[in-house]
Design an enzyme around this catalytic site. Structure first.
Site, PDB file in Angstrom:
ATOM      1  CB  SER A   1      -0.933   0.010   1.214  1.00 48.72           C
ATOM      2  OG  SER A   1      -0.187  -0.157   2.400  1.00 48.72           O
TER       3      SER A   1
ATOM      4  CG  ASP B   1      -4.785   5.041   6.635  1.00 49.88           C
ATOM      5  OD1 ASP B   1      -3.612   4.825   7.008  1.00 49.88           O
ATOM      6  OD2 ASP B   1      -5.332   4.393   5.714  1.00 49.88           O
TER       7      ASP B   1
ATOM      8  CG  HIS C   1      -1.463   3.547   4.643  1.00 54.11           C
ATOM      9  ND1 HIS C   1      -2.639   3.010   5.104  1.00 54.11           N
ATOM     10  CD2 HIS C   1      -0.776   2.525   4.091  1.00 54.11           C
ATOM     11  CE1 HIS C   1      -2.662   1.712   4.833  1.00 54.11           C
ATOM     12  NE2 HIS C   1      -1.549   1.390   4.221  1.00 54.11           N
TER      13      HIS C   1
END
Ligand SMILES: *[C@@H]1O[C@H](CO)[C@@H](O)[C@H](O)[C@H]1NC(C)=O
Ligand SMILES: *[C@@H]1O[C@H](CO)[C@@H](O)[C@H](O)[C@H]1NC(C)=O
Length: 366
Positions: A43, A331, A334
């Site tokens: 990610s 978040d 991240h």
């Protein structure tokens, strides 16, 4: 005399043009000194590939407020804005990259981004909702076939040899066991598990090298225990286990890269110290222009560490900060665009203590 010289230079230009023409054999022409970027991983690097697979909301960021600052719409990137490969592409004078699985992906000679949120080096990591590293490699091999068709063998080989191959992988392999009730990895010792992760990453590196890749970029794992997510859960045992795994992994990765440099013909690499980059900003946010290092901008609960940003996952409630630029984390797991830009700069032109033995700028110029 002047006229003659003019004629000659005309001929030279014509001749050079012919040479280039014949070198491309009517294929797409590879621009001189063009260095492509191939991106693999999770990610931190996924520019939206998971939007095009049968994924789950845990591995998707294609909803508001993801993308709210730079793109103004959710692209699938796990951030308010750009991620590290976006900045690296910019510094390398490449266009912003469309994810490989996007139906409109056509950037062949610029490279490709294969990264998939949730992916690990192990096939079993979040299996079913991600493109694991081996599957990313298969996509890369498909693309090589296409490049050979479009550019011809000689130019495709040149492109692959000049290109930089960038990796962010491993985090999910260590996190997944805590997210599942199966707790599979506990049947291995921690050392065995790290060996498996590094072993599988090594397989992929060697395959890319076999296909002509020479220049590789890696980053150490961040201090996973200090992300907002584990902080929110306040599971001291888990934090401690993650800490040990990360330290073992980072040590093993450094060692294997030194070994590969000796084993593999022409292998050159850059290893960015993400562990320190993130650790420093978590602990001393104001030194780097942030107001908040521990708490996320988007999420709920202590440190906004519950993974609910956007309200499409298990927990629907979330809070959103006013200015993501003030935060290290967007978040619960991240970084913000602001943090990503700082990391990318360090990877691109950092000194030996940040990024070595080469930084990415040097790799691109080699
Ligand atoms: C997508 O995933 C769901 C849930 O895991 C599954 O039921 C479904 O069959 C999958 N669809 C495809 C096309 O693979
Ligand atoms: C790769 O991972 C698998 C588990 O997915 C493991 O069985 C295998 O031993 C690993 N390979 C290496 C070379 O470590």
């Amino acid at each position: 005399m002047a006229a003659l010289r003019f004629k000659y230079s005309c001929f030279l230009v014509l001749f050079a043009a012919l040479l280039i023409q014949t070198r491309c054999h009517g294929h797409l022409c590879l621009p001189e000194k063009h260095v492509a970027l191939f991106v693999f991983g999770d990610s931190l690097f996924d520019a939206g590939n998971n939007n095009y697979i049968n994924s789950t909301s845990d591995a998707l960021a294609n909803f508001w407020p993801y993308g709210e600052t730079f793109f103004k719409y959710p692209t699938g990137r796990f951030s308010d804005g750009r991620i590290i490969p976006d900045f690296i592409a910019e510094y390398a004078k490449l266009p912003l990259m469309t994810p490989y699985l996007h139906p409109a992906y056509r950037q062949y000679t610029d490279g490709a981004n294969f990264a998939s949120a949730g992916a690990g080096a192990l096939v079993g990591t979040f299996q079913g909702s991600v493109v694991d590293l081996h599957a990313q490699l298969s996509y890369f091999k498909n693309l090589i076939g296409l490049l050979r068709q479009k550019l011809g063998d000689a130019q495709a080989t040149t492109l692959l040899g000049r290109a930089v191959y960038l990796f962010s992988i491993g985090t999910n392999d260590y996190v997944a066991p805590y997210a599942s009730s199966r707790r599979g990895p506990l049947s291995h010792s921690r050392e065995e598990y790290v060996d498996m992760v590094i072993g599988n990453l090594t397989i992929v590196i060697k395959e890319i090298h076999k296909n002509g890749g020479r220049k590789f970029g890696f980053q150490s794992l961040p201090p996973l225990g200090f992300l907002p997510s584990p902080r929110a859960l306040n599971l001291i045992a888990v934090t401690e286990e993650l800490r040990t795994s990360v330290i073992l992994h980072n040590k093993a990765l450094s060692e294997v890269l030194v070994k590969l440099e000796r084993q593999l013909n022409g292998f050159r690499y850059s290893m960015a110290n993400m562990y320190n980059f993130l650790g420093e900003r978590i602990n001393h946010p104001s030194k780097y222009g942030f107001k908040e290092g521990k708490s996320a901008c988007c999420g709920i609960g202590p440190y906004r560490g519950i993974y609910s940003c956007g309200g499409k996952r298990l927990v629907k409630k979330y809070e959103l900060c006013d200015n993501p630029r003030e935060y290290v984390f967007f978040d619960s797991g991240h970084p913000t665009e602001m943090a990503n830009e700082q990391f990318a700069k360090l990877m691109w032109s950092g000194t030996l203590k940040d990024t070595g033995p080469y930084n990415l700028k040097t790799l691109f110029e080699l």
